[in-house]
Design an enzyme around this catalytic site. Structure first.
Site, PDB file in Angstrom:
ATOM      1  N   GLN A   1      -1.415   3.106  -4.040  1.00 51.92           N
ATOM      2  CA  GLN A   1      -2.827   3.435  -4.246  1.00 51.92           C
ATOM      3  C   GLN A   1      -2.968   4.561  -5.268  1.00 51.92           C
ATOM      4  OE1 GLN A   1      -5.317   1.656  -2.907  1.00 51.92           O
ATOM      5  NE2 GLN A   1      -6.915   2.911  -3.819  1.00 51.92           N
TER       6      GLN A   1
ATOM      7  N   ASP B   1      -1.074  -5.821  -7.737  1.00 50.46           N
ATOM      8  CA  ASP B   1      -2.173  -5.106  -8.396  1.00 50.46           C
ATOM      9  C   ASP B   1      -2.324  -5.560  -9.851  1.00 50.46           C
ATOM     10  OD1 ASP B   1      -3.870  -3.284  -7.170  1.00 50.46           O
ATOM     11  OD2 ASP B   1      -2.375  -1.683  -7.132  1.00 50.46           O
TER      12      ASP B   1
ATOM     13  N   LYS C   1      -7.801  -2.747   2.858  1.00 45.55           N
ATOM     14  CA  LYS C   1      -6.762  -3.674   2.404  1.00 45.55           C
ATOM     15  C   LYS C   1      -5.898  -4.129   3.571  1.00 45.55           C
ATOM     16  CE  LYS C   1      -6.915  -1.720  -2.230  1.00 45.55           C
ATOM     17  NZ  LYS C   1      -6.391  -0.811  -3.259  1.00 45.55           N
TER      18      LYS C   1
HETATM   19  N1  GUN Z   1      -7.491   2.881  -6.885  1.00 50.83           N
HETATM   20  C1  GUN Z   1      -8.737   2.382  -7.113  1.00 50.83           C
HETATM   21  N2  GUN Z   1      -8.672   1.043  -7.257  1.00 50.83           N
HETATM   22  C2  GUN Z   1      -7.375   0.692  -7.119  1.00 50.83           C
HETATM   23  C3  GUN Z   1      -6.688  -0.563  -7.146  1.00 50.83           C
HETATM   24  O1  GUN Z   1      -7.263  -1.628  -7.355  1.00 50.83           O
HETATM   25  N3  GUN Z   1      -5.353  -0.494  -6.940  1.00 50.83           N
HETATM   26  C4  GUN Z   1      -4.701   0.656  -6.737  1.00 50.83           C
HETATM   27  N4  GUN Z   1      -3.383   0.624  -6.562  1.00 50.83           N
HETATM   28  N5  GUN Z   1      -5.299   1.835  -6.695  1.00 50.83           N
HETATM   29  C5  GUN Z   1      -6.633   1.835  -6.889  1.00 50.83           C
END
Ligand code: GUN
Length: 283
Positions: free
Chosen positions: A97, A120, A53
């Site tokens: 996350q 998100d 990311k």
């Molecule tokens: N953990 C696995 N996929 C995601 C996601 O798309 N966003 C977040 N914040 N955590 C994750």
């Protein structure tokens, strides 16, 4: 029949080029889109995801901040960090996350994020906006799946879409997005007695369970579009999805591979959401 591939890497490159151009234009107006990513603990998969990311931010010219905190971080301390980022004018998107350590209530942390920075799309306000067709951030993975369908010019109106999986992050928002495009939508899950009877009626199948071989060739109608959201490992440790790719590709009309399908699209849509959060400041 051998299915055509929907290439998530190629589509991501296209979309990220557009994001990069819009970031450049926004910077010329004095705003650099910024994403803050918070990682609590040492989860190996999460470390890879957050690195990707942050790298995507660098590649598209965005500002990013990666905060790494030990697994012992308290919930109160995490909520305080979210508050500080809510108030930080250089940050347009906040991503905590998941999963979080067990002593931290994930939903409470998500609800602490300002909906204006919820890139998100996990906040209850974002979920409500999606459900009611109001403007708001869409969760990145199902949003990416919609972009893949759009990329092949697929008309959802009048089609039957079957979503396998009912998570808040993928299955449920996916069903709402398909419904918004006038598909007839069925959501299947672990309590569905005859999954095959459902999938055999589908024009579009989205598999989002997190288990190998949930969808096999005998469950797919010839010509159907198959989107594989799964991210699993096979016995040899190789990345694979929820779909028996080699079998299903003989029957389907279109199919997304794993890797190189939905995965890159998720991060691409995160870049889109972060950019659009910043663009709202000048709209
Ligand atoms: N953990 C696995 N996929 C995601 C996601 O798309 N966003 C977040 N914040 N955590 C994750």
């Amino acid at each position: 029949m051998t299915a055509q591939l929907i290439d998530g890497n190629a589509l991501s490159r296209q979309l990220r080029a557009d994001v990069t151009a819009r970031v450049t234009a926004l910077k010329a107006r004095g705003i650099t889109p910024g994403l803050a990513v918070i990682l609590v603990g040492e989860n190996a998969a999460s470390q890879v995801y957050v690195r990707n990311k942050v790298k995507a931010c660098e590649d598209t010219g965005m500002h990013s901040v990666l905060e790494r905190w030990p697994a012992t971080m308290t919930e109160a301390a995490l909520l305080a960090r979210v508050d500080a980022l809510n108030a930080d004018p250089t940050i347009h998107g906040i991503l905590v996350q998941l999963p979080l350590p067990a002593h931290i209530e994930a939903q409470k942390v998500i609800e602490a994020i300002s909906p204006a920075k919820d890139v998100d799309g996990f906040h209850i306000a974002s979920a409500g906006a999606l459900m009611t067709g109001m403007p708001g951030f869409w969760p990145c993975t199902p949003y990416g799946c919609m972009k893949m369908l759009e990329s092949i010019g697929y008309e959802l109106k009048g089609k039957h879409a079957v979503v396998i999986g009912r998570s808040n992050i993928v299955g449920k928002p996916m069903a709402l997005m398909l419904l918004q495009q006038n598909a007839t939508v069925t959501i299947c899950h672990s309590g569905t007695p005859d999954l095959k009877a459902m999938t055999l009626q589908a024009d579009v199948i989205v598999a989002a369970v997190g288990k190998r071989n949930v969808l096999t060739a005998d469950m797919v109608r010839p010509g159907a579009v198959v989107i594989d959201v799964g991210m699993n490992r096979n016995d040899e440790g190789k990345l694979c999805g929820d779909v028996d790719f080699e079998g299903v590709r003989q029957v389907a009309g279109w199919i997304t591979p794993v890797p190189g399908g939905v995965g890159p699209m998720t991060i691409t849509m995160l870049m889109v959401n972060t950019l659009e959060s910043a663009e709202r400041l000048v709209a």
